[in-house]
Enzyme design. Structure first.
Site, PDB file in Angstrom:
ATOM      1  N   LYS A  35      28.262  33.661 -37.345  1.00 27.57           N
ATOM      2  CA  LYS A  35      28.337  32.281 -37.804  1.00 27.57           C
ATOM      3  C   LYS A  35      28.089  32.286 -39.307  1.00 27.57           C
ATOM      4  O   LYS A  35      26.996  32.637 -39.759  1.00 27.57           O
ATOM      5  CB  LYS A  35      27.300  31.406 -37.097  1.00 27.57           C
ATOM      6  N   GLU A  89       9.658  19.576 -64.294  1.00 31.92           N
ATOM      7  CA  GLU A  89      11.091  19.854 -64.343  1.00 31.92           C
ATOM      8  C   GLU A  89      11.464  21.238 -64.891  1.00 31.92           C
ATOM      9  O   GLU A  89      12.447  21.831 -64.438  1.00 31.92           O
ATOM     10  CB  GLU A  89      11.794  18.772 -65.175  1.00 31.92           C
ATOM     11  N   ARG A 148      16.489  15.724 -61.911  1.00 31.35           N
ATOM     12  CA  ARG A 148      15.475  16.690 -62.359  1.00 31.35           C
ATOM     13  C   ARG A 148      16.049  17.739 -63.322  1.00 31.35           C
ATOM     14  O   ARG A 148      16.962  18.483 -62.979  1.00 31.35           O
ATOM     15  CB  ARG A 148      14.893  17.393 -61.138  1.00 31.35           C
ATOM     16  N   CYS A 189      12.325  19.182 -46.986  1.00 31.86           N
ATOM     17  CA  CYS A 189      11.388  18.730 -48.009  1.00 31.86           C
ATOM     18  C   CYS A 189      12.049  18.978 -49.353  1.00 31.86           C
ATOM     19  O   CYS A 189      12.471  20.101 -49.633  1.00 31.86           O
ATOM     20  CB  CYS A 189      10.070  19.497 -47.928  1.00 31.86           C
ATOM     21  N   CYS A 222       8.016  13.286 -46.091  1.00 28.09           N
ATOM     22  CA  CYS A 222       8.473  14.169 -45.019  1.00 28.09           C
ATOM     23  C   CYS A 222       7.326  14.736 -44.198  1.00 28.09           C
ATOM     24  O   CYS A 222       7.555  15.329 -43.140  1.00 28.09           O
ATOM     25  CB  CYS A 222       9.291  15.322 -45.598  1.00 28.09           C
ATOM     26  N   CYS A 264      10.512  18.323 -52.264  1.00 27.86           N
ATOM     27  CA  CYS A 264       9.497  18.426 -53.311  1.00 27.86           C
ATOM     28  C   CYS A 264       8.859  19.798 -53.431  1.00 27.86           C
ATOM     29  O   CYS A 264       8.728  20.338 -54.530  1.00 27.86           O
ATOM     30  CB  CYS A 264       8.377  17.411 -53.060  1.00 27.86           C
ATOM     31  N   CYS A 282       5.228  14.398 -52.345  1.00 33.82           N
ATOM     32  CA  CYS A 282       5.480  12.951 -52.218  1.00 33.82           C
ATOM     33  C   CYS A 282       5.001  12.452 -50.869  1.00 33.82           C
ATOM     34  O   CYS A 282       4.631  11.295 -50.720  1.00 33.82           O
ATOM     35  CB  CYS A 282       6.955  12.636 -52.436  1.00 33.82           C
ATOM     36  N   CYS A 312      17.296  15.597 -41.014  1.00 39.08           N
ATOM     37  CA  CYS A 312      16.247  15.768 -42.030  1.00 39.08           C
ATOM     38  C   CYS A 312      14.869  15.990 -41.443  1.00 39.08           C
ATOM     39  O   CYS A 312      14.000  16.548 -42.103  1.00 39.08           O
ATOM     40  CB  CYS A 312      16.221  14.578 -42.977  1.00 39.08           C
TER      41      CYS A 312
END
Length: 1293
Positions: free
Chosen positions: A405, A1235, A893, A160, A128, A162, A125, A60
């Site tokens: 790949k 949303e 959401r 991320c 991250c 957000c 937020c 992450c």
């Protein structure tokens, strides 16, 4: 536990482990466990918490720090990003570690990277943000003048949830040398936080002595020479041992790291480095050369050295292995050893080196062997080490090398299937394959790496011969027998994909003999630099309301200064908690044994359901659920295990590390009581219904409206779950005080948590104070699940009288996490000859999980959203709730509109197909118009659908682009583009049971203002918008306003944060509070018209004027049903598909949203983009899989649950905010926006469908409506395309 030394260059005995953090030296005690990571040490020991933690898998990026040290072989200064969550603490001995605190702060001045990210709206937020900052900082030290595309690649390991990434990329690309806004950093900026390179010392090593001893007898060794390493291997050959370089494999195969008793850090063995020439002109690569160093060397060799031209392609492929931090810390030999230990692992390094005819040299210190890679896989490597690999020269004349790949997302993902092909072709002899080619695959099965029969078949055959290609495909499909994989794609998919990849290679090899339209099938999708446009107008009402400005705390977030719940310093007596989770369900719980757990250093105690009896209510059902409908949700399973991952006990220890270790060692004795139901489709098949609402008929009689229509369609789709996947996972802390319990939790409704804990503990509400400083990503996931963690901490704290904290990493979180429900939707619909929708019937089965508590609210949202943006005079709705043996479903959401909009869009698509009309025109004809009645029963007014459709149709140049797409598709047989346009509508609900409140307190001493609101700040900008409102009314500089944490005792009886409208309610509450104070100040102002703000407040205070006020806003829907107004939008998406692989790229997305009068268009655009990208993940990427025997969630980490990253977002993302459209029904004329835009991402699906349809039409495949179950992954794209042997032919010019 450690000793800090202020003099950073003090001489230290080599035997004493130490490291530097932000230029301060810290000694590392020898009794830290070898399993302790650098992240554990930074956060738990040093209390340096700007560096975050989430996945503990290197997946992450929130944990990234910069490591600087002297290279063990070259002696040069090395600077690299490091995933601190998987880096063993003892492997960092002698390093200089730089954290986000070390490069900038409010006190010392923010670093340009921090300020640019914050000021460019790149931090919502904020959880991250430090990881993004340190990813950029670390790599800029190594590459101070990157290009824009290189800057984008900086973040291929950062997630991320957000922002949608666009603002992050825009902000960071100001650091690029080729940016129009280029502001490259100087060396002073890039040297913050660390000593100069000349002051670096050689890393100390320890010879044969261990530098750490663990509680289980584990040893950690830090040898400094090859002789030391061989001596240790000779001694430990028969004992469980593990060589450690970057430890990156621990993120994938966690059990490997846990089982080793002896860890040997080989990073400091100088003989294992280096790249040099062999005697015969080959290339010798030391085994400790990192993947990043390999990329640099291969790119150079590919450009400069004859016989190595193919290495440029190898380097390009290696850039898709894992992510930047992993590639800079993992060595190629370690990747091979992952393949050795796990033959099924699709190692890119293996397929690339094997196809390049590499050999490896291994040794045990006594003898050496030179092996081909296939033999290495069969070799017993105990006591042996890979020393180097040798790559031979390959004659460039006629040599052709291709590798592929295919992955679930663009980067940082394991392959469904990977391959590398090397063949020599004589163009003058009909493109004859002159020698046996090398065809290497990964991801087929653990036993299949080389397509030997196909290699033999192709030798000496002409690629222009139709029989050659068809025969090769048949041979390959016959010998490649893919194994079943729990989290992989189907064997049929991988078999067909293998043939397609070989076909792409053959097309490439003879491209000069083919028409360009055919040869383009050899191409792969190339990543372009991302770009974006934001079109908005500031409508001040008055300033600063309506002004675009970043969040007030954005810079603090980017600098790691913003404190999240788990960032609070540990109290001296604090205990840490971890859940013991049930491994299988359904099951009867027999016993819980903690004997082994008790041996973990720091272990304190264990709490089970029996310990709660008679003391606490073992029921965490939320106060959000009306008591008359609430079903029991046990905090700890007492006798019946309802889902895998359900907590059965709480372990307490002196650190989070110890609690987690001990919880894993607790033995749960259980007996399965039946076969689990793990999907909504299975629940429907088994008629596992727990609630069925009466059928609902809306509008005209359905049968009459449906019967007799010339166009009738039927279909069904199964929509998968979606996890919230917030980067801050579940956490809470509870401290006993004289006033009661202080609970700190990232919660979307602090009052509900206080009520729930009051009931569980049997304490009055005035003894339960809940504080939420900020939330590191919510999306509905911090509304109910946090109750479980907070309740566990509260029970433990109350019973022991000590502070208790819990932080769950990603794996345990996903094991028990509630998710968006899976749904099976069956539809019937009819349209008339005028292309108008006449009737629609929806039979919906929604997955409840093990309990029904959330389903009534979720069901209403779904039913009220199924019409989306389109008018239909007749609906029939049937809704069933299905029981499964999984955690209960919950809000995510856009809980109703997100699945409903996709389902409705595919229904409209089906009708347009059946009518034979343009789907874009069909949708336009059926958009809601003013005066029509919607599915809820409201008369539509002011939706602006037609206006937005026309404006966006023109702004997005839809007609022009459709013509360009048609031309592109005509000229490219196996690459196709598609475009679609649609609209969405989202009901904004105002009927809430409680008011929204804001408390303003003005300080007479200096004029500063504190603002407390009852909402939950999770990146959507409640705080800054409320501050704008207060500043506007008080007519002050917004920088005077400071936002305080949400507190259930400061603002009791508040409302939930959800449904997207909380920001506007709190803004109105702020207006009310500020107006009260302004009215009180009016007489003072009139008497002192020239007084400064500070003097005005001082005079008011001396006059006895109260400078604090509570503002409250409470409103209902009015005469509308189910909503106050609708938030609407229109979107256009263009996609390009590689038909032969199923991979696709969203080339461009144009979005237009009606936000009324935006309170802060900069923040609102971030919400639009973030919601759209989350929808992109839901519709095309994210899927959950469960074990059919145990009901265990198999997609419980970053390597098997894939959310979008920066490389996956639209390459061109344009957002338009509708102008001159005040919302008379909303607060301050605005509309909610957090949303609603998620639904517009459904056009990504239909844009890809248009591309698939173009291929099928061009190749003469049967014309049929393409039905599928989302997400629309590359596997499903390939399936829908219907590529067959008839398509895989060579068509010469």
């Amino acid at each position: 536990m450690y000793r800090q030394t202020t003099g950073s260059m003090e001489i230290q005995a080599p035997s004493d482990p130490y490291l530097f953090v932000n230029d301060v030296r810290y000694e590392i005690p020898r009794d830290c466990s070898p399993e302790m990571t650098l992240n554990d040490f930074l956060r738990e020991v040093l209390e340096i918490k700007g560096t975050k933690v989430m996945c503990k898998e290197a997946g992450c990026g929130c944990c990234i720090v910069c490591a600087v040290y002297k290279h063990p072989s070259s002696g040069e200064a090395v600077s690299k990003p490091v995933n601190s969550c998987i880096t063993p603490l003892y492997s960092t001995v002698g390093w200089h570690v730089i954290t986000v605190e070390g490069i900038g702060s409010a006190k010392a001045g923010y670093h340009p990277i921090q300020s640019r990210l914050a000021d460019g709206y790149g931090s919502q937020c904020g959880y991250c943000s430090p990881g993004f900052v340190m990813s950029a900082y670390s790599q800029l030290r190594d590459n101070p003048r990157p290009t824009e595309l290189e800057v984008e690649h900086f973040f291929d390991g950062n997630i991320c949830r957000c922002t949608g990434y666009r603002p992050i990329l825009d902000a960071m690309k100001t650091l690029a040398c080729d940016s129009e806004r280029s502001q490259c950093l100087d060396m002073e900026d890039l040297s913050r936080g660390c000593c100069s390179a000349s002051a670096l010392e050689k890393i100390p090593t320890s010879g044969l002595a261990p530098i750490a001893r663990g509680w289980r007898g584990q040893r950690f060794y830090n040898p400094g020479s090859l002789a030391d390493l061989f001596a240790l291997l000779g001694r430990l050959r028969s004992q469980p041992h593990r060589l450690v370089f970057g430890n990156t494999s621990a993120g994938v195969f966690k059990e490997d790291a846990a089982s080793a008793e002896h860890l040997l850090n080989i990073r400091n063995v100088p003989e294992l480095y280096g790249i040099r020439d062999s005697e015969d002109g080959g290339l010798i690569i030391g085994s400790s050369v990192s993947l990043h160093e390999l990329i640099v060397a291969f790119n150079d060799a590919g450009r400069r050295r004859p016989g190595f031209g193919h290495l440029g392609s190898v380097a390009e492929h290696l850039q898709r292995v894992a992510n930047q931090a992993v590639r800079r810390n993992a060595c190629w030999a370690g990747n091979l050893m992952m393949k050795h230990a796990h033959p099924e692992f699709p190692s890119d390094v293996y397929v690339l080196l094997e196809a390049s005819r590499a050999t490896v040299r291994i040794s045990d210190g006594v003898s050496e062997q030179q092996l081909v890679l296939a033999d290495l896989l069969r070799q017993d490597m105990r006591g042996r080490v890979i020393l180097s690999a040798t790559l031979p020269k390959i004659n460039d004349d006629g040599h052709h090398f291709r590798s592929f790949k295919v992955t679930p997302r663009r980067l940082n993902a394991h392959a469904y299937l990977n391959a590398a092909f090397s063949l020599s072709v004589d163009k003058k002899d009909g493109y004859r394959v002159t020698e046996r080619p090398s065809l290497v695959f990964g991801g087929v099965s653990g036993k299949f790496n080389h397509a030997v029969k196909t290699e033999n078949y192709l030798q000496n055959r002409s690629l222009l011969d139709e029989e050659t290609v068809s025969g090769a495909m048949q041979t390959l499909e016959a010998e490649a027998n893919p194994a079943e994989e729990a989290c992989g794609t189907s064997p049929e998919h991988r078999r067909g994909l293998a043939a397609n990849l070989l076909y792409k290679c053959l097309l490439s090899a003879c491209a000069d003999a083919l028409p360009r339209s055919e040869a383009s099938g050899a191409d792969t999708l190339e990543r372009r630099a991302q770009s974006g446009q934001q079109d908005y107008e500031e409508e001040l009402q008055p300033a600063p309301i309506g002004r675009a400005m970043p969040k007030l705390e954005a810079r603090a977030q980017a600098a790691g200064e913003a404190k999240y719940v788990n960032d609070a310093p540990a109290a001296r007596s604090e205990l840490f908690a971890a859940f013991v989770q049930a491994p299988e369900a359904p099951a009867a719980l027999r016993d819980i044994k903690a004997d082994e757990a008790e041996q973990v250093p720091g272990y304190h105690s264990i709490i089970t359901a029996k310990d709660l009896e008679g003391k606490y209510e073992n029921n965490v059902v939320s106060a959000l659920i009306p008591a008359m409908f609430a079903q029991k949700e046990e905090l700890l399973a007492s006798s019946e295990i309802r889902y895998s991952g359900q907590p059965v006990a709480i372990v307490l220890a002196s650190s989070q590390w110890a609690a987690d270790q001990a919880a894993r060692l607790v033995v749960v004795d259980y007996e399965q009581t039946g076969d689990p139901i793990t999907s909504v489709a299975e629940a429907v098949a088994k008629n596992s219904v727990i609630m069925q609402a009466p059928d609902d008929n809306v509008g005209e009689d359905f049968d009459q409206a449906y019967d007799g229509q010339a166009c009738q369609v039927e279909g069904q789709l199964v929509i998968n779950e979606q996890a919230h996947f917030s980067i801050e996972t579940l956490t809470a802390s509870v401290a006993p005080t004289e006033e009661g319990l202080v609970v700190t939790a990232p919660h979307q409704w602090v009052d509900a948590l206080a009520m729930t804990l009051s009931r569980i503990l049997g304490r009055p509400a005035n003894q339960i104070r809940v504080v939420s400083p900020r939330i590191g990503g919510g999306f509905g996931g911090k509304l109910l699940m946090i109750d479980l963690v907070a309740a566990a901490c509260a029970v433990a704290s109350d019973s022991l009288g000590r502070p208790v904290r819990m932080y769950m990493s990603l794996g345990p979180t996903l094991a028990l996490a509630m998710k968006r429900p899976g749904m099976l939707l069956r539809y019937r619909a009819a349209a008339g000859p005028d292309e108008k929708l006449r009737a629609a019937s929806w039979d919906i089965s929604s997955e409840a999980g093990y309990t029904l508590n959330m389903q009534a609210m979720l069901a209403d949202e779904l039913k009220h959203s199924i019409d989306s943006a389109f008018f239909c005079p007749s609906y029939r709705l049937s809704l069933k709730q299905m029981r499964t043996d999984k955690p209960e479903s919950t809000f995510v959401r856009g809980p109703g509109p997100a699945p409903a909009c996709l389902a409705n869009l595919l229904l409209m698509d089906h009708l347009a197909f059946q009518l034979g009309v343009d789907p874009i025109e069909f949708k336009y004809r059926n958009l809601y118009s003013d005066g029509q009645i919607d599915i809820v029963g409201n008369t539509r007014r002011g939706d602006n659908f037609q206006r937005m459709w026309r404006e966006l149709h023109q702004a997005a140049e839809v007609e022009k682009r459709l013509a360009e797409i048609a031309e592109f598709n005509k000229n490219n047989r196996f690459r196709k583009r598609g475009l679609d346009m649609s609209a969405s509508s989202y009901n904004i609900f105002y009927d809430r049971g409680r008011p929204s409140q804001v408390y303003l307190a003005l300080q007479a001493s200096d004029g500063s203002v504190t603002l407390s609101h009852g909402g939950a700040e999770m990146g959507q900008g409640i705080g800054v918008k409320a501050a704008q409102a207060a500043a506007a009314i008080l007519e002050i500089d917004i920088n005077l306003v400071k936002i305080k944490a949400t507190d259930s005792h400061v603002l009791p009886n508040n409302e939930v944060t959800g449904g997207s409208s909380t920001s506007e309610w709190n803004c109105q509450a702020a207006v009310e509070a500020a107006t009260q104070i302004k009215e009180r100040l009016r007489p003072i102002r009139e008497a002192n018209p020239d007084a400064s703000w500070k003097d005005l407040l001082n005079k008011a205070s001396q006059a006895g004027v109260s400078l604090a006020a509570m503002g409250s806003y409470y409103c209902k829907n009015g005469d509308r049903k189910g909503s106050r107004y609708s938030s609407t939008g229109v979107g256009v998406t263009e996609a390009e598909v590689d038909i032969l692989t199923g991979e696709f790229e969203i080339r461009r997305a144009d979005l237009m949203m009606d936000v009324g009068k935006s309170l802060n268009p900069g923040v609102d655009i971030g919400q639009i983009e973030g919601a759209f990208v989350m929808g992109l993940g839901y519709y095309t990427m994210e899927r959950t899989l469960y074990d059919s025997d145990s009901a265990k969630n198999l997609t419980d980490g970053t390597w098997n649950y894939k959310v979008p990253q920066a490389a996956d977002i639209p390459r061109d993302l344009r957002v338009h905010v509708l102008r001159n459209s005040p919302n008379e029904a909303g607060v301050l004329s605005t509309k909610a926006i957090g949303e609603p835009p998620i639904s517009l991402a459904a056009t990504c699906v239909t844009a890809v469908k248009r591309a698939i349809e173009a291929f099928r039409e061009q190749t003469g495949k049967p014309k049929q409506f393409l039905a599928f179950d989302p997400p629309l992954t590359p596997e499903k794209v390939l399936q829908l395309s219907g590529v067959s042997a008839a398509d895989r032919v060579i068509r010469q010019k």
